[in-house]
Motif scaffolding. Sequence first.
Motif, PDB file in Angstrom:
ATOM      1  N   UNK A   1      69.745 -57.343  -4.448  1.00 31.41           N
ATOM      2  CA  UNK A   1      68.887 -56.563  -5.333  1.00 31.41           C
ATOM      3  C   UNK A   1      69.768 -55.733  -6.256  1.00 31.41           C
ATOM      4  N   UNK A   2      69.417 -55.726  -7.526  1.00 34.28           N
ATOM      5  CA  UNK A   2      70.206 -55.017  -8.531  1.00 34.28           C
ATOM      6  C   UNK A   2      69.625 -53.631  -8.772  1.00 34.28           C
TER       7      UNK A   2
ATOM      8  N   UNK B   1      76.195 -53.078 -10.242  1.00 35.51           N
ATOM      9  CA  UNK B   1      75.800 -53.145  -8.827  1.00 35.51           C
ATOM     10  C   UNK B   1      75.658 -54.588  -8.346  1.00 35.51           C
ATOM     11  N   UNK B   2      76.350 -55.503  -9.024  1.00 37.46           N
ATOM     12  CA  UNK B   2      76.343 -56.922  -8.650  1.00 37.46           C
ATOM     13  C   UNK B   2      77.742 -57.502  -8.844  1.00 37.46           C
TER      14      UNK B   2
ATOM     15  N   UNK C   1      82.192 -65.922  -4.517  1.00 40.67           N
ATOM     16  CA  UNK C   1      82.620 -65.475  -3.197  1.00 40.67           C
ATOM     17  C   UNK C   1      84.121 -65.610  -2.988  1.00 40.67           C
ATOM     18  N   UNK C   2      84.712 -66.705  -3.457  1.00 37.62           N
ATOM     19  CA  UNK C   2      86.157 -66.910  -3.254  1.00 37.62           C
ATOM     20  C   UNK C   2      86.965 -65.846  -3.988  1.00 37.62           C
ATOM     21  N   UNK C   3      86.549 -65.548  -5.218  1.00 36.60           N
ATOM     22  CA  UNK C   3      87.280 -64.537  -5.973  1.00 36.60           C
ATOM     23  C   UNK C   3      87.040 -63.141  -5.397  1.00 36.60           C
ATOM     24  N   UNK C   4      85.900 -62.935  -4.742  1.00 36.56           N
ATOM     25  CA  UNK C   4      85.648 -61.666  -4.063  1.00 36.56           C
ATOM     26  C   UNK C   4      86.716 -61.416  -2.999  1.00 36.56           C
TER      27      UNK C   4
ATOM     28  N   UNK D   1      76.537 -58.758   2.277  1.00 34.17           N
ATOM     29  CA  UNK D   1      77.117 -59.640   1.269  1.00 34.17           C
ATOM     30  C   UNK D   1      76.175 -60.787   0.937  1.00 34.17           C
ATOM     31  N   UNK D   2      75.055 -60.429   0.357  1.00 31.37           N
ATOM     32  CA  UNK D   2      74.119 -61.415  -0.145  1.00 31.37           C
ATOM     33  C   UNK D   2      74.713 -62.043  -1.410  1.00 31.37           C
ATOM     34  N   UNK D   3      73.992 -62.933  -2.049  1.00 28.42           N
ATOM     35  CA  UNK D   3      74.490 -63.581  -3.265  1.00 28.42           C
ATOM     36  C   UNK D   3      74.552 -62.542  -4.384  1.00 28.42           C
ATOM     37  N   UNK D   4      75.741 -62.263  -4.835  1.00 28.33           N
ATOM     38  CA  UNK D   4      75.922 -61.218  -5.834  1.00 28.33           C
ATOM     39  C   UNK D   4      76.499 -59.942  -5.255  1.00 28.33           C
ATOM     40  N   UNK D   5      76.928 -60.004  -4.000  1.00 24.74           N
ATOM     41  CA  UNK D   5      77.529 -58.845  -3.356  1.00 24.74           C
ATOM     42  C   UNK D   5      78.995 -59.092  -3.040  1.00 24.74           C
ATOM     43  N   UNK D   6      79.799 -58.043  -3.081  1.00 26.89           N
ATOM     44  CA  UNK D   6      81.214 -58.137  -2.712  1.00 26.89           C
ATOM     45  C   UNK D   6      81.637 -56.802  -2.128  1.00 26.89           C
TER      46      UNK D   6
END
Length: 342
Positions: A23-24, A96-97, A102-105, A185-190
């Motif tokens: 969520x953004x 906030x996203x 994920x790999x670059x995170x 770490x949902x999609x868009x989280x790091x």
Amino acid sequence: MSSNWSLPAAGQLCYDNVNGSCVKMPYSPAPRVLLYTVFGFGAVLAIFGNLLVMISILHFRQLHSPTNFLIASLAGADFLVGATVMPFSMVRSVESCWYFGRSFCTLHTCCDVAFCYSSLFHLCFISIDRYIAVTDPLVYPTKFTMSVSGICIGISWILPLVYSGAVFYTGAHDDGLEDLSSAINCVGGCQPVINQLWSLTYFLLFFTPTSTMIVLYSNIFLVAKQQAKKIENSSSQAQLISGAYKVRVAKRERKAAKTLGITVVAFLVSWLPYIIDLLVDSFWGFITPSYVYEIFCWFGYYSSALNPLIYALFYPWFRRAIKLIITGQLLKDSSLTIKSSS
């Protein structure tokens, strides 16, 4: 690390129509512009300021010394924080996203930890260098040589890189917290979660060099006072002549130690809130709001931008070198031997 347990006011998603998207929490336009300006300025200052430090020391032969090579290597670590960490953290903090995959995170997190700890290790070795220079200035050149400086630089880079890679690429950092890590770490989280073991290790890796630096710099100024009193009490002419030379050498070394001591204090003040929060969070159930975590992160990042400002304020050679670089004298064949200090 900390997680955000509060629900956002708006229901926007980082990735529309993607299952499991984070969520953004968007900022309004004015704070958004302000944050990008503040964070962007820090990144630019860290990149170009530390680049000037590296060019100054590596180009001008007069500045080639074991201490200055350590400073140049420290500037390299701070430069990489500004170039590879701060820009992406800026987008994460404001939007906030995380939009970079994920790999670059994982790579970004490794770079974040490695380069910041590399700065800390450099500062620790510089404090050892200054301690030797002040306490035994006449034999210092034979004790802290170019080869010794090279070994210190190597350790300051290799250990943090190996440590961060081992912790984050093996997944050891969230052992026992896999469910929490997946939820955060949902999609868009790091936002990697650090368990109690590794947060304690984090703290010890920060506390040990920090304690060493505090002890060494405290001793440096005690020794400096003792040296001044000893010279004042010298009676014979020979002692006065010898003492006068020692005073000049010791004064020069104390001045360098004072400047680098300010750099150390700035680093510790910048990073201490983040380190303490990391430790407290892991033992108290990740209670820190995400915006507080981001504030602590940026306090630490800004330490990489402060060092060139400190050098500009206290090092005449750095101001002189900047002038030579800006005026284009760096391009002349004779620039290698130009005096960068008066």
